[in-house]
Design a protein around this motif. Structure first.
Motif, PDB file in Angstrom:
ATOM      1  N   LEU B  36      21.540  32.759  44.504  1.00  0.00           N
ATOM      2  CA  LEU B  36      22.387  32.914  43.312  1.00  0.00           C
ATOM      3  C   LEU B  36      21.794  32.147  42.132  1.00  0.00           C
ATOM      4  O   LEU B  36      21.803  32.634  40.998  1.00  0.00           O
ATOM      5  CB  LEU B  36      23.814  32.419  43.596  1.00  0.00           C
ATOM      6  CG  LEU B  36      24.641  33.288  44.544  1.00  0.00           C
ATOM      7  CD1 LEU B  36      25.982  32.622  44.844  1.00  0.00           C
ATOM      8  CD2 LEU B  36      24.870  34.683  43.969  1.00  0.00           C
ATOM      9  N   VAL B  40      21.023  33.631  38.540  1.00  0.00           N
ATOM     10  CA  VAL B  40      21.642  33.100  37.325  1.00  0.00           C
ATOM     11  C   VAL B  40      20.575  32.591  36.359  1.00  0.00           C
ATOM     12  O   VAL B  40      20.726  32.684  35.142  1.00  0.00           O
ATOM     13  CB  VAL B  40      22.639  31.966  37.689  1.00  0.00           C
ATOM     14  CG1 VAL B  40      23.163  31.285  36.449  1.00  0.00           C
ATOM     15  CG2 VAL B  40      23.783  32.529  38.510  1.00  0.00           C
ATOM     16  N   ASP B  71      31.010  34.429  29.372  1.00  0.00           N
ATOM     17  CA  ASP B  71      31.878  33.252  29.209  1.00  0.00           C
ATOM     18  C   ASP B  71      32.534  33.240  27.827  1.00  0.00           C
ATOM     19  O   ASP B  71      33.673  32.827  27.669  1.00  0.00           O
ATOM     20  CB  ASP B  71      31.087  31.953  29.420  1.00  0.00           C
ATOM     21  CG  ASP B  71      30.876  31.651  30.900  1.00  0.00           C
ATOM     22  OD1 ASP B  71      31.370  32.432  31.743  1.00  0.00           O
ATOM     23  OD2 ASP B  71      30.224  30.644  31.218  1.00  0.00           O
ATOM     24  N   SER B  78      40.125  32.090  31.848  1.00  0.00           N
ATOM     25  CA  SER B  78      40.012  33.198  32.791  1.00  0.00           C
ATOM     26  C   SER B  78      39.024  32.907  33.902  1.00  0.00           C
ATOM     27  O   SER B  78      37.924  32.429  33.656  1.00  0.00           O
ATOM     28  CB  SER B  78      39.556  34.454  32.054  1.00  0.00           C
ATOM     29  OG  SER B  78      39.201  35.458  32.986  1.00  0.00           O
ATOM     30  N   PRO B  79      39.402  33.223  35.133  1.00  0.00           N
ATOM     31  CA  PRO B  79      38.393  33.228  36.189  1.00  0.00           C
ATOM     32  C   PRO B  79      37.472  34.431  35.979  1.00  0.00           C
ATOM     33  O   PRO B  79      37.813  35.359  35.250  1.00  0.00           O
ATOM     34  CB  PRO B  79      39.199  33.392  37.477  1.00  0.00           C
ATOM     35  CG  PRO B  79      40.601  33.629  37.087  1.00  0.00           C
ATOM     36  CD  PRO B  79      40.711  33.658  35.596  1.00  0.00           C
ATOM     37  N   PHE B  80      36.311  34.384  36.601  1.00  0.00           N
ATOM     38  CA  PHE B  80      35.445  35.570  36.587  1.00  0.00           C
ATOM     39  C   PHE B  80      35.006  35.827  38.014  1.00  0.00           C
ATOM     40  O   PHE B  80      34.347  34.984  38.629  1.00  0.00           O
ATOM     41  CB  PHE B  80      34.242  35.355  35.675  1.00  0.00           C
ATOM     42  CG  PHE B  80      33.409  36.602  35.491  1.00  0.00           C
ATOM     43  CD1 PHE B  80      33.961  37.738  34.903  1.00  0.00           C
ATOM     44  CD2 PHE B  80      32.086  36.655  35.903  1.00  0.00           C
ATOM     45  CE1 PHE B  80      33.209  38.899  34.723  1.00  0.00           C
ATOM     46  CE2 PHE B  80      31.321  37.810  35.721  1.00  0.00           C
ATOM     47  CZ  PHE B  80      31.888  38.932  35.131  1.00  0.00           C
ATOM     48  N   LEU B  81      35.435  36.960  38.532  1.00  0.00           N
ATOM     49  CA  LEU B  81      35.063  37.345  39.894  1.00  0.00           C
ATOM     50  C   LEU B  81      33.833  38.234  39.783  1.00  0.00           C
ATOM     51  O   LEU B  81      33.925  39.416  39.464  1.00  0.00           O
ATOM     52  CB  LEU B  81      36.230  38.090  40.565  1.00  0.00           C
ATOM     53  CG  LEU B  81      35.987  38.583  41.987  1.00  0.00           C
ATOM     54  CD1 LEU B  81      35.616  37.421  42.917  1.00  0.00           C
ATOM     55  CD2 LEU B  81      37.216  39.303  42.525  1.00  0.00           C
ATOM     56  N   GLU B  82      32.673  37.617  39.987  1.00  0.00           N
ATOM     57  CA  GLU B  82      31.436  38.382  39.835  1.00  0.00           C
ATOM     58  C   GLU B  82      31.208  39.213  41.088  1.00  0.00           C
ATOM     59  O   GLU B  82      31.419  38.755  42.214  1.00  0.00           O
ATOM     60  CB  GLU B  82      30.259  37.435  39.582  1.00  0.00           C
ATOM     61  CG  GLU B  82      29.011  38.197  39.175  1.00  0.00           C
ATOM     62  CD  GLU B  82      27.890  37.295  38.690  1.00  0.00           C
ATOM     63  OE1 GLU B  82      28.176  36.256  38.082  1.00  0.00           O
ATOM     64  OE2 GLU B  82      26.725  37.665  38.926  1.00  0.00           O
ATOM     65  N   PRO B  85      26.546  40.069  43.225  1.00  0.00           N
ATOM     66  CA  PRO B  85      25.529  39.254  42.527  1.00  0.00           C
ATOM     67  C   PRO B  85      24.152  39.325  43.185  1.00  0.00           C
ATOM     68  O   PRO B  85      23.151  39.086  42.520  1.00  0.00           O
ATOM     69  CB  PRO B  85      26.100  37.832  42.590  1.00  0.00           C
ATOM     70  CG  PRO B  85      27.072  37.829  43.719  1.00  0.00           C
ATOM     71  CD  PRO B  85      27.625  39.233  43.783  1.00  0.00           C
ATOM     72  N   THR B 105      39.535  38.155  32.466  1.00  0.00           N
ATOM     73  CA  THR B 105      40.576  38.463  31.494  1.00  0.00           C
ATOM     74  C   THR B 105      40.058  38.277  30.077  1.00  0.00           C
ATOM     75  O   THR B 105      39.495  37.246  29.747  1.00  0.00           O
ATOM     76  CB  THR B 105      41.790  37.550  31.746  1.00  0.00           C
ATOM     77  OG1 THR B 105      42.203  37.754  33.093  1.00  0.00           O
ATOM     78  CG2 THR B 105      42.931  37.893  30.821  1.00  0.00           C
ATOM     79  N   VAL B 515      39.312  34.521  46.055  1.00  0.00           N
ATOM     80  CA  VAL B 515      38.680  35.825  45.810  1.00  0.00           C
ATOM     81  C   VAL B 515      39.671  36.953  46.117  1.00  0.00           C
ATOM     82  O   VAL B 515      39.828  37.897  45.332  1.00  0.00           O
ATOM     83  CB  VAL B 515      37.409  35.962  46.672  1.00  0.00           C
ATOM     84  CG1 VAL B 515      36.897  37.399  46.658  1.00  0.00           C
ATOM     85  CG2 VAL B 515      36.334  34.997  46.172  1.00  0.00           C
ATOM     86  N   LEU B 518      42.419  37.197  43.506  1.00  0.00           N
ATOM     87  CA  LEU B 518      41.953  37.837  42.273  1.00  0.00           C
ATOM     88  C   LEU B 518      41.781  39.343  42.480  1.00  0.00           C
ATOM     89  O   LEU B 518      42.133  40.145  41.617  1.00  0.00           O
ATOM     90  CB  LEU B 518      40.632  37.214  41.815  1.00  0.00           C
ATOM     91  CG  LEU B 518      40.723  35.770  41.307  1.00  0.00           C
ATOM     92  CD1 LEU B 518      39.327  35.206  41.036  1.00  0.00           C
ATOM     93  CD2 LEU B 518      41.571  35.700  40.041  1.00  0.00           C
TER      94      LEU B 518
END
Lengths: 703, 541
Positions: B36, B40, B71, B78-82, B85, B105, B515, B518
């Motif tokens: 990851l 990234v 971001d 807001s969370p971000f559920l990627e 990946p 969101t 997870v 979400l």
């Protein structure tokens, strides 16, 4: 001698804390209280607390609290039988006092004759000198005095000297002049200020004693011939000739001097058959002392006298006004009291006034007495004195009083405007204050008290608390976070090396070494090497000078191993535990910089019991609309234009004053910061301007 | 009202098996973290220096990396559920497929965000990018999530054009079909979006282009010169300002990246998108009684060793509360109701091999959940349906068919968590990828194949032996069998699966609750109870 009269309904011809102070005593005696108020004060605490209130209209003092006819009409309309003028405004206006009496009301104050005798400072000095009280060298000034003579008079008085308004008080209209060539301009400015503030441009010169002490004696007289004193107060610590710290009794004062002051003060009062509360001010230089002036009213700093005598001076005033004889005067003071004046001004930045909405005022501390006229939600306007509160502490000793005062000031929460609180705390805690004789030069000799900041550990903890609460609040706006207890705000399953971050700016951020800092938070796996320090599930970090958009800079982030931050459920407090184990509980309040705006910034105020800090969370996106607004000299604070010094076509060079602005009763010169030709003058005398409003535009330069 | 009673855990976190599992899991997670971090970091190659140059080039032009853009786009909390990946793992494509997709969101609206990574081959799209992008659009369509493209792509990865030209066409069709279904599509163009890529803004409801950065044209200057002998510069052919003032392809002209994102947030703010249906009043979304991080020690490192499904449920659902359905019947399939972050959910969890009773129980449970419009969570750890004479004669195919029938035709949202084995028809009956669950996530210990590598190699050996008869050379066959076994093993790992996007991502077991919460929220409104128009009552089986 007038007939004793029972006071049943009292008009309080004043505002703010003193109106409330008078009301407190009057109400406790069952007296009905009537307030008068100007337009900006319509929602003020003293208006709400009064039994009746009468609108005077207008914003400036001249339109409202100085308007004798309106005040008298208010008293008539509400059927008042007495009037208390407080301090300032009409309190030392003899003709007003006479008009009040002639209207059939009881005047809570000295006779018009006493007021008149002391109001004109020059004749007052003569009168006091005749009673054997020493005077500071000085000279009267005729209004039409030729410049040459002015210079000669200046030389006679000796430099440095002070130009003072004859009708003045409270530092208004005062100018210090150190050399002859500054004299003429200073006299002109002082006359202008005096005319604006008191309606009388007469000024006089007086030798300026920069290292002297300012000590004053509280005197009281009744209508039965009793005149006595309630000990002295020391008010040496001043800024711009306005008192900042006041205490009673004076410390480190030779007993002979103390006795001399008391005797001289009573002699001065007796010389004019004084009735009511008055203060005789002296300059004390070593063992010499000089009469300065007599204030024929209750002083701002009367609470310290109350604290060391256990008396209610407003109560004494009411008794005297009603014709009652005074009880015996106390012979020894009890303990020590210190008062500080909390101003809405920036002690770190030339005492620049700070206006705005007071989002929160909370002095919940039993160690201090707070006389204030403001409450949550009040606006600090440019129309009146920027004093927010008088904070007073009593102690059996001066050391304890100072420590209590500092602790009480530290624990207060004041949000929305910048205050001089840190400087006041620093003064109370300074070794100089503890051990030395304080003089009027204290703030000049100890400038470090203006630079009081929390230490870096505290700042860092506050920054983390601010960031954690900002995230908490942001999370509350997101359903997934708000409704699911287990989803942390700004959670990521694939994290950037720097984690999620937000930027904090402002003076406190600058203390941490950069124009702005970024606070970082990244997930840490339980059981992983990073988590060995016990920081899971999050690790916090701080980096310098990040951009608002936050770039990927894990190695630039200082990760704080072992530091935990927790936020309470309603996002109003945070606990930061550093790796040292030191725990800080801070209360955190956030206010939007632009209410209602999407993605607007926040001002975050962090308070712990000892320290406070303020952080700006910038708006997320640059405001592209505001770019490109033409510049030019602009007002540093809101205020009223009192002079325009240039016209279109004038050539100006950098530093030239273009406009004089009056704000908070102080004159501010607005100067150009570049050379050029005046293109347009955007304001006229009498205009009200907002902070940052451009007043003059320079013509476009030739390329 | 709360659903169920707390499960009582009997996990001992100091137990040797637990500790060994946890250690193995942390090793696997460390490997995934490293991958990851590579994704990234940007650049897309295995050459760190080259990657650093790509990122530096991007930075020098004042541009942001895709996750930085995201971001800034998302609401700060807001969370971000990627998703996906590690797409492309084990293929020729760059790890992560040069693209970031996920759910977060924006202006209070849960959205699907798709962002090109211009540091990876200039944002060019290879086969994995196409699959990943199409999957994101599927998720947007199924879950009714507005789609936001953060576009900066050189177009097709030309050396691989044969693999992507035909399937890639669906991207544009899907965009307009999302719009037709009333799901808004928004594209912010930060750079190249040319040739076929020009249809990304072309097919979007809203288009924002960044001044002096966006380049949107069918044919660039060289192609135009070749085709019609015209000399034209890029700005004239497809600059942001041209599209905003002349062609009308851009609805908004942005000054810079931040401004484009600000405009994008403003567009979402005006969509008048229905507010998220919140969990029912009074529902509890309290955390589990047991630490979700213990799932790392609960999941067997060796998937042949079973583990108790209720221990998993106890670390995922609200308050560890579970109302078990038919606890005494078909005991290797645990079924029951719970809430996850306040939202009702029906759970089917494997506790061993599937028999007829389990299949029937599952089919009945799925029907009940459809009646109450309760979304389903499949916790999959299944080596398959039972085989053997007794079970074949007992009709296990018929019973398995009932379960697969129910799973296939269930209309409530399905979430599938692969927490161990996923072999054979068990994958189907437990809502594997082909059964269109809304989301599929896997744990690092997960293995997926038609059957276990050992069994598969063994079967192959038996078949070969039968074919060869007397001539079968056991010793000569052994290396072949071993090679086959290790090939199956390597093709059944979680990384292999995620590289091919058989799932939507490998997750840390400790993050399972977050997870799934979400994902369940993203599924949106499952509809009113009893609105299923089926003409029969629930079959008791």
């Amino acid at each position: 001698m007038t007939t004793p009269a029972t006071i049943r309904r009292l008009l309080i011809a004043n505002r703010g804390e003193i109106a409330r102070r008078i009301m407190r005593t009057a109400k406790s005696r069952g007296i009905t209280c009537v307030a008068v108020y100007s337009e900006p004060d319509a929602d003020a605490l003293f208006v709400a607390e009064a039994d009746y209130a009468v609108a005077l209209g207008g914003s400036t003092s001249a339109e409202s609290y100085l308007n004798a006819a309106k005040v008298l009409a208010a008293a008539a309309a509400t059927g008042c039988d007495a009037l208390h003028p407080g301090y300032g405004f009409l309190s030392e206006n003899a003709s007003f006092a006479r008009a009040v009496t002639e209207a059939g009301l009881t005047w809570v104050g000295p006779t018009p004759e006493s007021i008149a005798a002391m109001a004109e400072k020059v004749p007052a000095k003569r009168l006091v000198a005749a009673a054997g009280v020493p005077l500071v060298p000085g000279a009267e000034l005729d209004a039409e005095l030729p410049v040459g003579e002015l210079i000669t008079i200046g030389e006679d008085v000796g430099y440095p000297l002070m130009v003072k308004a004859s009708a003045g008080g409270g530092g208004k209209g005062m100018r210090v002049v150190s050399t002859a060539d500054e004299l003429e301009a200073a006299v002109a400015a002082a006359r202008r200020e005096a005319a604006s503030a008191f309606g009388d441009p007469t000024v006089f010169l007086e030798r300026y004693l920069p290292d002297a002490r300012h000590i004053e004696v509280q005197v009281f007289g009744d209508r039965h011939g009793n005149v006595g004193h309630l000990f002295e107060r020391e008010c040496s610590i001043q800024r711009r000739h306005q008192k900042v710290v006041e205490e009673a009794p004076a410390a480190n004062l030779h007993a002979d001097v103390r006795d001399g002051l008391h005797r001289a003060a009573v002699a001065a009062a007796k010389a004019i058959d004084y009735v009511g509360a008055g203060t005789v001010e002296f300059l004390v230089d070593g063992t010499d002392y000089y009469f300065l002036e007599m204030n024929t009213r209750l002083q701002v700093e009367h609470p310290v006298t109350e604290e060391i005598t256990g008396l209610d001076l407003v109560g004494w005033q009411l008794d005297v006004a009603a014709g009652e004889p005074l009880p015996p005067f106390p012979t020894v003071p009890d303990g020590h009291a210190i008062e500080v004046r909390l101003y809405a001004e920036d002690a770190r930045n030339d005492d620049l006034p700070s206006t705005g909405r007071l989002a929160l005022v909370d002095f919940d501390d039993p160690r201090i007495r707070v006389d204030t006229g403001v409450a949550d939600g009040d606006t600090v306007s440019p129309y009146y004195d920027p004093m927010l509160a008088k904070v007073i502490a009593y102690g059996p000793t001066r050391t304890i009083a100072a420590a209590r005062l500092a602790a009480g000031l530290r624990s207060a929460r004041i949000h929305g405007v910048t205050t001089n609180r840190d400087m006041l705390v620093a003064i109370c805690e300074s070794p100089a204050f503890a051990s030395e004789v304080t003089t009027t030069a204290f703030l000049i000799e100890h400038p470090q008290v203006r630079e009081q900041w929390p230490d870096d550990q505290t700042l860092r903890a506050h920054a983390l608390a601010a960031a954690a609460v900002a995230w908490h609040r942001a999370g509350a706006d997101v359903a997934d976070v708000r409704d699911a207890g287990s989803v942390p705000p700004a959670w990521r399953n694939v994290a950037r090396p720097g984690g999620v971050s937000l930027v904090l700016a402002g003076e406190y951020a600058e203390r941490l070494g950069a124009e702005s800092i970024s606070i970082h938070r990244r997930g840490i796996r339980v059981g992983s090497a990073e988590a060995a320090a016990g920081t899971a599930p999050f690790q916090w970090g701080v980096a310098a000078a990040a951009e608002a958009t936050g770039t990927q800079a894990a190695d630039e982030v200082e990760w704080l191993m072992g530091t935990t931050v927790t936020v309470d459920a309603d996002g109003a407090a945070a606990t930061v535990v550093a790796d040292s184990g030191v725990r800080r509980d801070a209360r955190v309040a956030c206010y939007p910089t632009a209410p209602g705006a999407q993605d607007g910034g926040l001002v975050i105020w962090v308070d712990d019991p000892r320290e406070h800090s303020t952080w700006l969370l910038p708006a997320r996106f640059p405001d592209t609309d505001s770019a490109g607004v033409g510049g030019g000299p602009s007002a540093p604070v809101p205020g009223t234009i009192v002079a325009v010094l240039v016209a279109p076509g004038d050539e100006v060079s950098a530093g030239d004053p273009v406009v004089i602005l009056e704000a908070m009763k102080m004159e501010h010169r607005i100067s150009t910061d570049s050379d050029g030709v005046v293109g347009e003058v955007l304001v006229a005398v009498g205009d009200s301007v907002d902070a940052h409003q451009v007043v003059v535009r320079l013509a476009a330069g030739e390329d | 009202m709360t659903v169920g009673r707390p499960i009582r855990s009997s996990i001992d976190p100091n137990d040797a098996t637990f500790l060994a599992n946890e250690e193995a899991m942390l090793v696997a997670l460390a490997e995934i973290d490293a991958l990851l971090a590579q994704v990234v970091g940007g650049g897309g190659s295995t050459d760190a220096a080259k990657n650093a140059r790509s990122v530096a080039r991007l930075r020098s032009r004042g541009k942001l990396l895709p996750r930085e853009r995201i971001d800034l786009l998302l609401d700060p909390g807001s969370p971000f559920l990627e998703l996906s990946p590690l797409a492309g793992w084990g293929t020729d494509d760059p790890l992560g497929a040069g693209m970031v997709t996920g759910i977060g969101t924006v202006s209070g609206v849960r959205c699907m965000v798709v962002a090109n990574d211009p540091t990876v081959k200039g944002g060019a799209q290879g086969p994995s990018s196409v699959t990943k992008g199409l999957r994101a659009m599927d998720i947007a369509a199924q879950n009714r999530l507005p789609l936001i493209n953060l576009t900066e792509s050189g177009g097709a990865d030309l050396p691989k054009q044969a693999e992507i030209f035909v399937p890639g066409g669906a991207s544009f069709r899907n965009l307009t079909q999302l719009s037709a279904a009333g799901i808004p599509t928004i594209t912010l163009v930060f750079g190249s979006s040319t040739a076929g890529g020009a249809y990304v803004p072309g097919m979007s409801d809203y288009v924002v282009m960044q001044r002096d950065a966006a380049k949107v044209f069918l044919g660039g200057p060289p192609l135009v010169k070749m085709a019609i002998d015209e000399d034209a510069d890029e700005e004239t052919l497809g600059g942001a300002e041209m599209h905003a003032r002349t062609s009308g392809l851009a609805d908004y002209l942005a000054e810079d990246e931040a401004d484009a994102i600000r405009i994008g947030r403003g567009i979402v703010a005006h969509l008048n998108w229905p507010q998220d249906r919140l969990p029912a009043p009074g529902s509890m979304s309290d955390p589990p009684r047991y630490d979700p991080a213990q799932l790392r020690g609960i999941a067997s490192a060796d998937i042949r060793i079973p583990f108790e499904a209720r221990e998993v449920i106890a670390r995922i659902v609200d308050g560890s509360r579970f109302e078990e359905f038919k606890p005494l019947y078909g005991t290797t399939l645990v079924t029951g109701w719970a809430t996850l972050a306040g939202r009702p959910v029906g759970i089917l969890a494997n506790n061993g091999i599937l028999f007829s009773e389990e299949a029937q129980k599952g089919a009945q449970f799925i029907q009940l959940c459809n009646r109450t419009r309760t979304p389903l969570l499949f916790l999959q750890n299944i080596t398959g349906f039972m085989v053997g004479t007794k079970y074949e004669q007992g009709g296990i195919i018929k019973d398995g068919a009932k379960l697969i029938n129910a799973v296939s035709n269930s209309t409530v949202p399905h979430l599938t968590l692969m927490m161990g084995a996923s072999y054979g028809a068990g994958n189907y009956g437990m809502s594997g990828r082909a059964y269109d669950p809304r989301f599929v996530f896997t744990w690092p210990n997960h293995r997926i194949a038609v059957m276990g590598p050992k069994q598969l190699a063994g079967v192959l050996t038996i078949v070969a032996r039968q074919k060869a008869g007397e001539a079968f050379d056991e010793a000569a066959f052994a290396p072949l069998r071993d090679a086959f076994e290790s090939q199956v093993e390597s093709q059944s790992t979680a990384l292999f699966a995620t590289g091919r996007m058989w799932d939507d991502g490998i997750i840390d077991p400790a993050d399972s609750r977050t997870v799934l919460a979400l994902a369940l929220a993203a599924c949106g409104d499952p509809g009113e109870p009893n609105s299923d128009p089926a003409g029969f009552g629930v079959f008791r089986m």
